[in-house]
Write a protein that holds these residues in place. Sequence first.
Motif, PDB file in Angstrom:
ATOM      1  N   GLU A  80       0.833  -1.203   0.000  1.00  0.00           N
ATOM      2  CA  GLU A  80       0.000   0.000   0.000  1.00  0.00           C
ATOM      3  C   GLU A  80       0.871   1.259   0.000  1.00  0.00           C
ATOM      4  O   GLU A  80       0.554   2.245  -0.674  1.00  0.00           O
ATOM      5  CB  GLU A  80      -0.930  -0.001   1.215  1.00  0.00           C
ATOM      6  CG  GLU A  80      -2.039  -1.037   1.160  1.00  0.00           C
ATOM      7  CD  GLU A  80      -2.924  -0.880  -0.064  1.00  0.00           C
ATOM      8  OE1 GLU A  80      -3.309   0.258  -0.370  1.00  0.00           O
ATOM      9  OE2 GLU A  80      -3.215  -1.901  -0.723  1.00  0.00           O
ATOM     10  N   LYS A  83       2.172   1.823  -3.451  1.00  0.00           N
ATOM     11  CA  LYS A  83       1.139   2.414  -4.312  1.00  0.00           C
ATOM     12  C   LYS A  83       1.050   3.922  -4.071  1.00  0.00           C
ATOM     13  O   LYS A  83       0.940   4.708  -5.018  1.00  0.00           O
ATOM     14  CB  LYS A  83      -0.215   1.757  -4.034  1.00  0.00           C
ATOM     15  CG  LYS A  83      -0.324   0.332  -4.515  1.00  0.00           C
ATOM     16  CD  LYS A  83      -1.683  -0.251  -4.156  1.00  0.00           C
ATOM     17  CE  LYS A  83      -1.784  -1.720  -4.542  1.00  0.00           C
ATOM     18  NZ  LYS A  83      -3.092  -2.305  -4.139  1.00  0.00           N
ATOM     19  N   LYS A  84       1.069   4.306  -2.802  1.00  0.00           N
ATOM     20  CA  LYS A  84       1.011   5.730  -2.474  1.00  0.00           C
ATOM     21  C   LYS A  84       2.246   6.454  -2.997  1.00  0.00           C
ATOM     22  O   LYS A  84       2.153   7.566  -3.526  1.00  0.00           O
ATOM     23  CB  LYS A  84       0.907   5.913  -0.961  1.00  0.00           C
ATOM     24  CG  LYS A  84       0.811   7.373  -0.535  1.00  0.00           C
ATOM     25  CD  LYS A  84       0.675   7.505   0.975  1.00  0.00           C
ATOM     26  CE  LYS A  84       0.656   8.982   1.384  1.00  0.00           C
ATOM     27  NZ  LYS A  84       0.543   9.144   2.859  1.00  0.00           N
ATOM     28  N   SER A  87       1.914   7.000  -6.656  1.00  0.00           N
ATOM     29  CA  SER A  87       0.952   8.076  -6.900  1.00  0.00           C
ATOM     30  C   SER A  87       1.592   9.435  -6.633  1.00  0.00           C
ATOM     31  O   SER A  87       1.402  10.387  -7.407  1.00  0.00           O
ATOM     32  CB  SER A  87      -0.276   7.881  -6.000  1.00  0.00           C
ATOM     33  OG  SER A  87      -1.179   8.943  -6.151  1.00  0.00           O
ATOM     34  N   TYR A 179       8.999  10.198   2.021  1.00  0.00           N
ATOM     35  CA  TYR A 179       8.172   8.995   1.982  1.00  0.00           C
ATOM     36  C   TYR A 179       8.960   7.811   1.430  1.00  0.00           C
ATOM     37  O   TYR A 179       8.771   6.671   1.866  1.00  0.00           O
ATOM     38  CB  TYR A 179       6.916   9.235   1.148  1.00  0.00           C
ATOM     39  CG  TYR A 179       5.822   8.238   1.440  1.00  0.00           C
ATOM     40  CD1 TYR A 179       5.142   8.260   2.651  1.00  0.00           C
ATOM     41  CD2 TYR A 179       5.470   7.262   0.520  1.00  0.00           C
ATOM     42  CE1 TYR A 179       4.145   7.348   2.945  1.00  0.00           C
ATOM     43  CE2 TYR A 179       4.478   6.338   0.795  1.00  0.00           C
ATOM     44  CZ  TYR A 179       3.822   6.389   2.006  1.00  0.00           C
ATOM     45  OH  TYR A 179       2.840   5.475   2.300  1.00  0.00           O
TER      46      TYR A 179
END
Length: 282
Positions: A80, A83-84, A87, A179
């Motif tokens: 997850e 995926k972030k 994006s 991130y």
Amino acid sequence: MSSECSEPITWRIGTIDSRFNIKETELKNIMRNIENLWSDAVEKNLLQYSDSGEVAINLIYSEEQKFTDNEQKLSEQINEMRKKYYSMRVDYQQESVRFREKLNQYNTTFTEYANKVNEYNLRLSRLTNNGIVSRDDDENLKNLKKEMEFLEKKLDPLEEELTAEEQNLNRLSEELNDYADEVNEYVFQYRNRYSQSRTFFQGFYTNVGNQKKVNIYQFENLDKLKLVLAHEFGHVLGLSHNENPVSIMNYNMRLQNEERLKLSDQDIQSIQNKCGLSQTSR
């Protein structure tokens, strides 16, 4: 046929730890597949469900299963996060495109403005040196000055937009890098915890004091559960391990196609021998 296979061995559902999140109906469906798997090899019913079955199936939540669940949760969390991250990277790339477009627009306008300024200064210097300014020269100079002022007014909002785009791009870049560090930290934790090989004893068949049990301690998904149950019920039927790496009765079971489970030739030969039925006599 051997008397050992004259009557089906009955099984029942014992205890299911709620942390496995599996329903009795799901377990029964899996066992129906396993019944067919072994029974088809001898064309005789070898296993059968009964509320008072002699073999109890117990799903016991162990430390191994806790380890597996934690691994899956961390793996899902990392997926997850990735995926972030992707994006966020798309947002950054799109913002980079917008910034370059604004920068090109600003540079084009600034170049046009600078050319007008140079042209104005050259004309003004030439007219000043000549000492004579005609009406046309004066008009042309005024028009050139208006064009300069028009371009200068266009530059101010463009510069503000460019500054805002640059600040936003820098912010996205910092967030993306931060991130990425966070994702990498989680990946490091995952590899540090779970990359080491561990041997899990997924299940056992026991027959102590005529109390027969198939205890399952660990599985990753329902296909894995079907595989380990098929293996343990092979033991229930009296089969031992074999050396074929694709056999259900191989002690390792790592080369099985869990989604399309089937018996190997050695598995079939073993159960037919157990039931007193050879392949050639069929």
